[in-house]
Scaffold this active site. Structure first.
Site, PDB file in Angstrom:
ATOM      1  N   THR A  61      46.647  51.025  35.860  1.00 56.35           N
ATOM      2  CA  THR A  61      47.947  50.393  35.644  1.00 56.35           C
ATOM      3  C   THR A  61      48.645  51.005  34.438  1.00 56.35           C
ATOM      4  OG1 THR A  61      47.043  48.344  36.559  1.00 56.35           O
ATOM      5  CG2 THR A  61      49.111  48.172  35.391  1.00 56.35           C
ATOM      6  N   TYR A  78      34.054  48.613  36.658  1.00 53.67           N
ATOM      7  CA  TYR A  78      35.242  48.348  37.474  1.00 53.67           C
ATOM      8  C   TYR A  78      34.950  48.825  38.889  1.00 53.67           C
ATOM      9  CZ  TYR A  78      40.232  48.409  38.826  1.00 53.67           C
ATOM     10  OH  TYR A  78      41.434  48.214  39.445  1.00 53.67           O
ATOM     11  N   LYS A 123      34.611  44.071  36.535  1.00 52.73           N
ATOM     12  CA  LYS A 123      35.932  43.780  37.084  1.00 52.73           C
ATOM     13  C   LYS A 123      35.852  44.025  38.585  1.00 52.73           C
ATOM     14  CE  LYS A 123      40.757  45.331  37.076  1.00 52.73           C
ATOM     15  NZ  LYS A 123      41.716  46.348  36.573  1.00 52.73           N
ATOM     16  N   VAL A 159      41.298  40.160  34.988  1.00 54.50           N
ATOM     17  CA  VAL A 159      41.985  41.335  34.447  1.00 54.50           C
ATOM     18  C   VAL A 159      43.165  41.546  35.387  1.00 54.50           C
ATOM     19  CG1 VAL A 159      41.876  43.778  33.879  1.00 54.50           C
ATOM     20  CG2 VAL A 159      39.877  42.318  33.489  1.00 54.50           C
TER      21      VAL A 159
END
Length: 299
Positions: free
Chosen positions: A54, A142, A170, A210
């Site tokens: 992001t 992640y 995550k 998150v």
């Protein structure tokens, strides 16, 4: 020192994966990044993830990543956990980024599954272990097979959880069965990495989020989480349902694109995107306004 945390919530509960603001000519906007970071922390974020996808990490240099971490830390200090994204599909490069993030003062690391080269599970285990071995910082895995091409299998997560510095995951896998087993067996702090699934993941043991939509609706995410923790399932569900248009609208196309558009609409720092990402069309921007308004977002 980072804000107070517990083994159950090593990075807090509500984190936003922050975009990287750029100036009109495409350069890194450190002043804008500091202003955005302060805004997000003031809105109620326990932490910020920098230099993730992001944050357009594929198109920012190592030097820019370092400058961004230092600038945000200067702006928010110990008011929030600053987690630096260091994942690449090159283990040596990821280790270098991890060490640089530690030198810059980051409070933790986010390591995404190596993408494109599709390593086997043993490769994933060694990759993440090497990153965790490289610094003294806590690590959040992640798991996002839709982008990386490879899931982190439950058995691999359980093995990795034995490392003293691998403390969280995550989850953007979208598989509640696997998540349930991995949470139960690994003991890792579990964070939702898919905003539409924030509430369902809380129900199977996640401790927080998150988020991408946290750029716009952090107070509502906090209210949802607080309601769930208080056992008020009805209120949490009502907030979740109210936010459905926001979840949908912010992911009609690539999330960075819509997030920067939404921030611009709210006159917050964002700036342009770096290719291959491109700005929303006029039609897409109009639809985003409709989606956000339907979710109660004031522009």
């Amino acid at each position: 020192m980072a804000p107070i945390s517990t083994p159950q919530t090593p990075f807090g509960r509500v984190l936003t994966a922050m975009v990287t603001p750029f100036t009109a000519d495409g350069a890194l906007d450190l002043d804008g990044a500091q202003r955005l970071a302060v805004h997000l922390v003031d809105a109620g974020n326990d932490g910020l993830v920098l230099n993730g996808t992001t944050g357009e990490s594929p198109t920012t240099s190592d030097a820019e990543k370092d400058q961004l971490v230092r600038a945000v830390l200067e702006a928010v200090g110990d008011r929030a956990h600053i987690v630096a994204g260091v994942g690449t599909n090159d283990t040596r490069h990821s280790v270098e980024l991890a060490r640089a993030a530690e030198r810059a003062g980051a409070h933790g690391l986010l390591a995404v599954t190596p993408y494109y080269n599709k390593p086997p599970q043993e490769g994933l285990f060694r990759h993440f272990s090497a990153i965790a071995d490289a610094t003294g910082l806590p690590v959040m895995l992640y798991d996002i097979p839709g982008r990386s091409g490879v899931p982190i299998d439950t058995e691999t997560i359980v093995r990795l959880a034995q490392h003293p510095r691998i403390v969280a995951n995550k989850d953007a896998k979208g598989d509640f069965g696997r998540a349930s087993w991995a949470i139960a067996r690994s003991g890792l702090a579990w964070y939702s990495g898919d905003d539409m699934l924030n509430l369902p993941l809380l129900a199977v043991g996640a401790v927080g989020f998150v988020s991408v939509v946290g750029h716009i609706v952090t107070p509502e995410l906090r209210q949802l989480l607080d309601a769930h923790l208080a056992g008020d399932v009805q209120k949490a569900t009502e907030i979740h349902q109210k936010l459905l248009p926001v979840f949908t609208g912010m992911f009609r196309t690539q999330g960075v694109i819509t997030t920067k558009a939404a921030l611009t609409l709210r006159e917050l720092p964002a700036g342009p995107l770096r290719l291959p990402l491109v700005e929303l069309s006029a039609h897409e921007t109009a639809q985003l306004k409709i989606d956000l308004a339907a979710g109660g977002v004031q522009l």
